[in-house]
Scaffold this active site. Sequence first.
Site, mmCIF file in Angstrom:
data_model
loop_
_atom_site.group_PDB
_atom_site.id
_atom_site.type_symbol
_atom_site.label_atom_id
_atom_site.label_comp_id
_atom_site.label_asym_id
_atom_site.label_seq_id
_atom_site.Cartn_x
_atom_site.Cartn_y
_atom_site.Cartn_z
ATOM 1 N N ASP A 198 -1.425 -6.937 -11.409
ATOM 2 C CA ASP A 198 -2.299 -6.235 -10.341
ATOM 3 C C ASP A 198 -2.279 -7.044 -9.098
ATOM 4 O O ASP A 198 -2.673 -8.303 -9.032
ATOM 5 C CB ASP A 198 -3.755 -6.587 -11.094
ATOM 6 C CG ASP A 198 -4.945 -6.099 -10.255
ATOM 7 O OD1 ASP A 198 -4.787 -5.891 -9.091
ATOM 8 O OD2 ASP A 198 -5.816 -5.679 -10.907
ATOM 9 N N HIS A 199 -1.845 -6.422 -8.056
ATOM 10 C CA HIS A 199 -1.531 -7.228 -6.741
ATOM 11 C C HIS A 199 -2.505 -8.116 -6.120
ATOM 12 O O HIS A 199 -2.426 -9.016 -5.352
ATOM 13 C CB HIS A 199 -1.143 -6.415 -5.714
ATOM 14 C CG HIS A 199 -2.034 -5.485 -5.020
ATOM 15 N ND1 HIS A 199 -2.162 -4.039 -5.624
ATOM 16 C CD2 HIS A 199 -2.632 -5.431 -3.995
ATOM 17 C CE1 HIS A 199 -3.032 -3.664 -4.856
ATOM 18 N NE2 HIS A 199 -3.400 -4.375 -3.794
ATOM 19 N N HIS A 261 -9.297 -3.894 -10.276
ATOM 20 C CA HIS A 261 -9.656 -4.750 -9.239
ATOM 21 C C HIS A 261 -11.062 -5.226 -9.504
ATOM 22 O O HIS A 261 -11.305 -6.606 -8.989
ATOM 23 C CB HIS A 261 -9.532 -4.117 -7.908
ATOM 24 C CG HIS A 261 -8.106 -3.650 -7.664
ATOM 25 N ND1 HIS A 261 -6.843 -4.101 -8.177
ATOM 26 C CD2 HIS A 261 -7.591 -2.704 -6.693
ATOM 27 C CE1 HIS A 261 -5.970 -3.390 -7.702
ATOM 28 N NE2 HIS A 261 -6.314 -2.904 -6.817
#
Length: 510
Positions: A198-199, A261
């Site tokens: 998950d960047h 996120h």
Amino acid sequence: MKVEEAPNPLAEGLHDYRVADPAVMVIFGATGDLSGRKLLPALYNLAKQRSLPAGFAVVGTGRDDLTDQAFRKHAADKIHEFSRTQPIDDRVLAALLDSLTYVKVEFSKLEDFKTLAAKLQELDNTRLIPGNRIFYCATPPTTYELIAVQLQAAGLNTSPGFRRIVIEKPFGLDLKSARALTETLHKVFPEDSVYRIDHYLGKETVQNILAFRFANAIFEPVWNTNLIDSVQITVAEDIGLENRGSYYDRTGALRDIVQNHGLQLVALVAMEPPLAFEATAVRDEKVKVLRAIRPLIGEDIEQSTVRGQYAKGWVLGEQVGGYREEPDVAPESPTETFAALRLFIDNWRWAGVPFYIRAGKRLPKRITEIRIQFKRPPHLTFGREAMKEVDPNALTLRIQPEEGISLKFGAKVPSAGLRIRSVTMDFQYMTSFLVEAPEAYERLLLDCMIGDPTLFTRADEVEAAWMFIDPIEESWRNGRPPLGTYPAGMWGPPAAAQLLQADGREWHRP
């Protein structure tokens, strides 16, 4: 008597220097958008920082029938276009390009994976790589299981060195599919070899949430229900679908942003101090938070969630069309482009503190921030008149695009009388450290090479998030609450503001 050694100035900063073992990174979908915009530029910047190990090699794969030279030209073009560091250092780029090769791979053809295996063995011999492999799936999520199965069938999941597979979000589209994906991956790779990326977790400012909390003694004592009134998390985009209509119309804002996120940011804000900043301790504490989130069921979903879809409007001075006018979107699509919800974490630290999350597309600006709203003083020492211009104390952690931290507090206005006004103390990373923060993928790729999964998502984290999201998603698909609309360029439908107004609060305007 013990004599203290003087610090060695030549060793300054070496504690941050991490060296990975030689490895081959196989990028599935190497000519796609993710590889071109993020992965290849990140590898170039790691090479420029001398963070790539000697002997490191990249094998790009895809359905296109390319020569090594054609793939290298493609990589060079993308690095020139998207690298965060400019101008490009020709010597660094040339050395990186020399390590790139290409193999055509159709995911349905086992023979292509056997050809890939032969190429990897060749690279092991020529570049003295001890069998270390990283398989990066820069492909649609529907291909992850097939790629894993084919890797196993070709014997690519076993080698003398390490084998790691990297997959991008979403990790399934619900709890059932997430568990099925995990089950398939675990048949091929152990959990400690599965890197769910998950960047957001690779962003410097997201990592600084933990540094801010646990490296400063003055904040942790007030980080609880005694002094915090509420927490707001905003993940706003001003863009539309960017040619992702077919994917987004099946997914929506709740599953695309909030499930990963949004809930990851909740976990980082709310987690207990880990014993150490290492993978197991950090991820254990995050899972505890996700499992402590109070489930939303039945009427709770209608009272605590909002969904909306953008219509025609104006964003940054430009008129844009509505969601249903976007390419590859169904004319009567019920997919939400905006999601807002109120949740509670049922533990001692956060009992009674509402967390508000909102995420959406075609909002007034691109910004991601976390706002910690503190309670008002228990007694107005200076009287109501002197305090009428004072807002409650608030701490804002800005994640993008202007990374920083701001603290709002009351101060006396210079005058003969006694009047208090809210002022803001601001900290910006760029002006304080005078360096540009590395791209998230640079940090995450290096962590994967080294074998540090701290900033990657574990299987039980994924399941805990889906357990909270699934009932909401099911209720929304059944039309409860109804889908609202908002003109592009506005902060969501009216119900989003009403969600907080019902609690006597309002959204912070970034």
